[in-house]
Design an enzyme around this catalytic site. Structure first.
Site, PDB file in Angstrom:
ATOM      1  CB  VAL A  99      -0.957  -0.003   1.209  1.00 41.87           C
ATOM      2  CG1 VAL A  99      -1.638   1.352   1.390  1.00 41.87           C
ATOM      3  CG2 VAL A  99      -2.015  -1.094   1.045  1.00 41.87           C
ATOM      4  CD  GLU A 100       2.561   3.621   3.805  1.00 38.93           C
ATOM      5  OE1 GLU A 100       2.994   4.634   3.211  1.00 38.93           O
ATOM      6  OE2 GLU A 100       1.685   3.684   4.686  1.00 38.93           O
TER       7      GLU A 100
END
Length: 327
Positions: A121-122
């Site tokens: 996600v990051e």
């Protein structure tokens, strides 16, 4: 990543000083320099060269004013992060680093799929680590972003300390528009508190070393209270006239399960402990979705203070777990 001796840092700062001068005469920068000298015995000339080079970035101020967590519905947000493409790339990352992820899970008690999902996600597993100079991002936000100047000013000080401790060139490090860095997008205070040398090569490198990033994420979660083996969140059915009273915007669970049930909530999976829970309502693809969040969902929100973020991490982790062949 380049590692610089103290003299090398000073020479680099001198060479870059002519590139920008947005904070050369800034009263905020002067005050911060005074504090760093008094509190941490910093060389004021080195800091002056840093801020002589730091550039104010309007695009940073524009980006922080419209974060996806505040402008999108759950359906829209989920479409960004829980996708077949991200799952496929995450599976490849997991298989490549399976040994390190297994070791992190054993040592820290955090599931491999959660660690992989955070990095996915990051930064899409390290593909999108940010292109802003961290000193520009934190100076812009620490001196010119009124809503959170105090927070980012603190991060700027943490960044300067981090650069000195690790002997990094502070003008060389890049990250997100908010000053988050590397595979796991740690802000400077998180780096100093939770980053680990997981491959034990004598350097903590979350920018280019995925093994250090894996251990650092696992350490972050353990230190924030991850409970090994406990569920994260479960869907719920709702009924009756009072179920809306069970919806909570507070990220920290504050209701007994029995209280939520008395309001018409029926979780599809029961918690494994007597911890408090939280009722969540989200706007999904086919209408309202109801979820019961537990302690470990709250731990995920310590990484990013957003229910949408925590739900995306959890659901991506479930996709990854289902896709990963188990021996």
């Amino acid at each position: 990543m380049r590692f610089w001796p103290v003299l090398g840092v000073a020479l680099s700062l001198m060479a870059n000083a002519v590139l920008a001068a947005d904070y050369q005469d800034s009263k905020d920068a002067e005050k911060l320099i005074e504090e760093m000298v008094q509190e941490h015995q910093y060389d004021p000339e080195v800091l002056k060269r840093v801020f002589n080079s730091a550039a104010r970035q309007q695009s940073i101020l524009d980006a922080i004013a419209r974060p996806a967590e505040r402008t999108k519905t759950w359906h829209e947000y989920r479409q960004i992060f829980v996708t077949p493409r991200r799952t496929k790339a995450g599976l490849a990352f997991w298989q490549e680093h399976e040994e390190s992820l297994a070791r992190a899970e054993q040592e820290y008690g955090v599931p491999a799929e959660i660690i992989v999902a955070i990095i996915g996600v990051e930064t899409f597993y390290g593909k999108h680590r940010g292109k802003y100079r961290v000193v520009d991002a934190l100076s812009t936000l620490g001196f010119d972003y009124e809503p959170r100047k105090k927070f980012f000013r603190k991060q700027l000080k943490e960044f300067l300390l981090l650069s000195r401790e690790q002997q990094f060139d502070p003008l060389d490090l890049t990250g997100s528009y908010a000053g988050a860095m590397g595979f796991p997008q740690f802000i400077p205070s998180s780096f100093r508190a939770y980053a680990v040398d997981f491959d034990q090569d004598g350097q903590i490198d979350i920018w280019n070393n995925p093994v250090d990033a894996i251990g650092s994420v696992a350490n972050y979660f353990r230190r924030h209270g991850w409970k090994q083996g406990d569920p994260v969140v479960t869907r719920a059915r709702v009924s009756g006239q009072q179920y809306a009273d069970g919806v909570s915007d507070n990220l920290k669970p504050g209701q007994a399960l029995s209280q939520l049930q008395s309001l018409g909530w029926e979780p599809l999976e029961l918690p494994t402990s007597d911890d408090k829970v939280r009722g969540i309502k989200l706007q999904g693809e086919h209408g309202s979705e109801f979820w019961v969040g537990m302690h470990n969902l709250y731990v995920i929100t310590r990484y990013n203070h957003s229910t949408l973020y925590a739900m995306a991490v959890f659901q991506l982790s479930e996709e990854l777990k289902d896709a990963m062949p188990r021996q």
